[in-house]
Scaffold this motif. Sequence first.
Motif, short mmCIF file in Angstrom:
data_model
loop_
_atom_site.label_atom_id
_atom_site.label_comp_id
_atom_site.label_asym_id
_atom_site.label_seq_id
_atom_site.Cartn_x
_atom_site.Cartn_y
_atom_site.Cartn_z
N LEU A 70 -11.24 0.73 -46.07
CA LEU A 70 -10.27 0.93 -47.23
C LEU A 70 -10.83 2.36 -47.88
CD1 LEU A 70 -10.65 -2.05 -47.25
CD2 LEU A 70 -8.27 -2.33 -48.07
N CYS A 71 -10.60 2.40 -49.13
CA CYS A 71 -10.89 4.20 -49.99
C CYS A 71 -10.14 4.39 -51.00
CB CYS A 71 -11.74 4.81 -48.97
SG CYS A 71 -10.35 6.28 -48.73
N SER A 72 -10.34 5.17 -52.09
CA SER A 72 -9.68 5.47 -53.48
C SER A 72 -8.67 6.84 -52.57
CB SER A 72 -10.39 6.49 -54.38
OG SER A 72 -11.11 4.77 -54.83
N TYR A 73 -7.91 7.72 -53.34
CA TYR A 73 -7.25 8.84 -52.43
C TYR A 73 -8.10 9.50 -52.22
CZ TYR A 73 -2.84 6.62 -54.74
OH TYR A 73 -2.05 5.99 -54.45
N ASP A 74 -9.41 9.64 -52.60
CA ASP A 74 -10.45 10.94 -52.86
C ASP A 74 -10.97 10.86 -51.85
OD1 ASP A 74 -11.79 9.15 -54.21
OD2 ASP A 74 -12.40 10.88 -55.66
N GLY A 75 -10.96 9.57 -51.77
CA GLY A 75 -11.97 9.39 -50.52
C GLY A 75 -13.53 8.65 -50.81
N SER A 76 -12.63 8.28 -52.08
CA SER A 76 -14.81 7.71 -52.49
C SER A 76 -13.89 5.91 -52.67
CB SER A 76 -14.42 7.83 -54.03
OG SER A 76 -13.37 8.29 -54.84
N ASP A 77 -15.47 5.43 -53.23
CA ASP A 77 -15.72 3.49 -52.50
C ASP A 77 -14.65 3.49 -51.71
OD1 ASP A 77 -15.33 4.22 -56.19
OD2 ASP A 77 -13.73 5.04 -56.01
N GLU A 78 -16.25 3.87 -51.02
CA GLU A 78 -15.68 3.03 -49.74
C GLU A 78 -16.01 2.05 -49.29
OE1 GLU A 78 -17.68 5.14 -50.39
OE2 GLU A 78 -17.84 7.76 -49.21
N GLN A 79 -14.93 1.09 -48.49
CA GLN A 79 -15.34 0.09 -47.54
C GLN A 79 -14.97 -0.22 -46.97
OE1 GLN A 79 -13.87 -2.96 -50.18
NE2 GLN A 79 -12.59 -2.11 -51.98
N LEU A 80 -15.74 -0.71 -45.86
CA LEU A 80 -15.18 -0.42 -44.41
C LEU A 80 -16.31 -2.61 -43.36
CD1 LEU A 80 -15.65 0.66 -41.71
CD2 LEU A 80 -17.71 0.47 -42.10
N TYR A 81 -15.42 -2.90 -42.88
CA TYR A 81 -15.25 -4.11 -42.66
C TYR A 81 -15.11 -4.34 -41.13
CZ TYR A 81 -14.74 -5.31 -47.48
OH TYR A 81 -14.62 -5.27 -48.68
N ASP A 82 -15.86 -5.21 -40.25
CA ASP A 82 -15.77 -4.99 -38.79
C ASP A 82 -14.80 -6.43 -38.43
OD1 ASP A 82 -16.34 -6.06 -36.74
OD2 ASP A 82 -18.57 -6.00 -36.22
N LEU A 83 -13.35 -6.54 -39.09
CA LEU A 83 -12.58 -7.62 -38.23
C LEU A 83 -12.72 -8.90 -37.44
CD1 LEU A 83 -9.29 -5.47 -40.22
CD2 LEU A 83 -10.68 -7.14 -41.15
N GLN A 84 -13.76 -7.98 -36.59
CA GLN A 84 -13.74 -8.76 -35.34
C GLN A 84 -15.06 -9.67 -35.76
OE1 GLN A 84 -15.51 -7.59 -31.87
NE2 GLN A 84 -14.89 -9.72 -30.92
N GLN A 85 -16.19 -9.09 -36.20
CA GLN A 85 -16.59 -10.58 -37.30
C GLN A 85 -16.47 -10.93 -38.73
OE1 GLN A 85 -19.51 -10.79 -35.47
NE2 GLN A 85 -18.73 -9.81 -33.89
N ASP A 86 -16.53 -10.54 -39.18
CA ASP A 86 -15.60 -10.18 -40.87
C ASP A 86 -14.31 -10.20 -40.67
OD1 ASP A 86 -16.08 -10.76 -43.18
OD2 ASP A 86 -16.64 -9.01 -43.65
N PRO A 87 -13.58 -11.12 -40.37
CA PRO A 87 -11.83 -11.08 -40.49
C PRO A 87 -11.68 -11.00 -42.64
CG PRO A 87 -12.47 -13.31 -39.77
CD PRO A 87 -13.55 -12.55 -39.64
N GLY A 88 -12.22 -11.93 -43.04
CA GLY A 88 -11.92 -11.91 -44.46
C GLY A 88 -12.24 -11.24 -45.32
N GLU A 89 -12.79 -9.78 -44.46
CA GLU A 89 -13.57 -8.66 -45.69
C GLU A 89 -14.07 -9.17 -46.49
OE1 GLU A 89 -9.98 -5.54 -45.63
OE2 GLU A 89 -9.01 -7.94 -45.63
N THR A 90 -15.33 -10.18 -46.21
CA THR A 90 -16.70 -10.48 -47.66
C THR A 90 -17.72 -9.56 -47.70
OG1 THR A 90 -17.56 -11.69 -46.39
CG2 THR A 90 -15.42 -12.64 -47.05
N THR A 91 -17.77 -8.58 -46.52
CA THR A 91 -19.30 -8.12 -46.66
C THR A 91 -18.78 -6.15 -46.20
OG1 THR A 91 -20.12 -10.07 -46.12
CG2 THR A 91 -21.39 -8.01 -45.92
#
Length: 456
Positions: free
Chosen positions: A400-421
């Motif tokens: 997930l990120c902003s329109y310009d690609g900043s503020d990146e968030q990356l999640y491994d949904l197999q290990q972290d389906p709740g997007e906590t880390t």
Amino acid sequence: MNQAHSAEKYRVPNIILIFIDDMGWGDFSSFGNEAATTQHCDRLAKEGIRFTQFYVNSPICSPSRAAISTGQYPQRWKITSYLAHRRLNQRRGMAQWLDPAAPMLAGFLHDAGYATGHFGKWHLGGQRDVGEAPLITEYGFDASLTNFEGLGDRVLAELDAYDGEKAKLHTLGSDKLGRGKITWEKRDQVTKTFVNATIDFIKHAKANDQPFYVNVWPDDVHSPFFPPKERRGDQSKRQLYLGVLETMDEQLGELFDFIRSDAQLRDNTLIVMCSDNGPEVGAGSAGPYRSHKTALYEGGIRSPLIVWGPGLIDSGKSGTTNDTSVFAAFDLVPSLLSICGTNAKQGVTFDGEALPGVLLGQSEASHSTPLCFRRPPDRPELQGQQLPDLAVRDGNWKLLCSYDGSDEQLYDLQQDPGETTNVAQQHTEVVRSLKKTVLQWHHSMPPDNGPAWEPK
């Protein structure tokens, strides 16, 4: 030949697409809800297949509905948030209605000889003050009955609070737009009205020896919540929602029982049921997933999906759960066309992929390319917190990120389906690759006014 395909003695399968408004991933009992009982929908799951990694293509209603109707990203048609009144649509850089030139599942099936009907919420044009939008029947449907967010014959709701006062009328201006017969029903009877109209339509199609495709799109589970008096409980938002949910389940059960009680319909009808986006805050439940409606976190875009069809689904898959296949609502259009043996018009290119074997329990394949998402232009925040503008899922990774690609968030949904880390800093190459993918997709789509949006 597998006994599950005995329905091949009939011409082509019938399709019922149930698209529930604002219901969370965790709201069916079969998906973990312990606060309410959805026994009729759960019976479909017990006799069919549950899919736990299914997505809709937007966290809000109108674009989600455009995708499941066209098989394409809704951004292609400049529908990126809910269709509202004329000025707000313009301010957000959106169309006023879905272009009738869009490829429509209903239209393709209609041209192939299907009887096609839409019963329920539309919200692809003809709401508030937009009275010149195309009628639903201009999109390939033979018949329609909708609510205040569409044109043609419609059912408008009376909001009875059971307090001795006169019921309020829920119209949002629809009663002033004309272009169809208007009837009034108590809010808790609107879904039943759509179900009754659906059953009548199916009876007529069967009498004419015609296969049918029907949309049943209930809206009672969208606020305002007005369940029957006996289901109002403590009248908290959550309790009112649960009361509406159980009432909807009960009323949809009449349709399910009608299909199940007729051998020919039972053996040759596929019911596909999901939600249009995540739950409203304080109402439905996203289960183990993060956030709600309007957000690109899993709780906003992951939907429960149940597929039922005893004569069509592989006989060994009844009552099973598919936790493997990752796909989205726009995949349903080419998939259902394939199951029905029908082709799109020449020149039509879907963003969705044909995955008929997945729906019929013969495969655990996934959408083969990354799934991309853009937030509604007018929803930069949720409960005071900034929301990501873009998202992409590829395999187990989600960025997930902003329109310009900043503020990146990356999640491994197999290990972290709740997007906590957020593990973006630990996987910079994954971030770089997925960011390139989602930004290229974003810039390839018609823009809306999200990047310049400022609340007034």
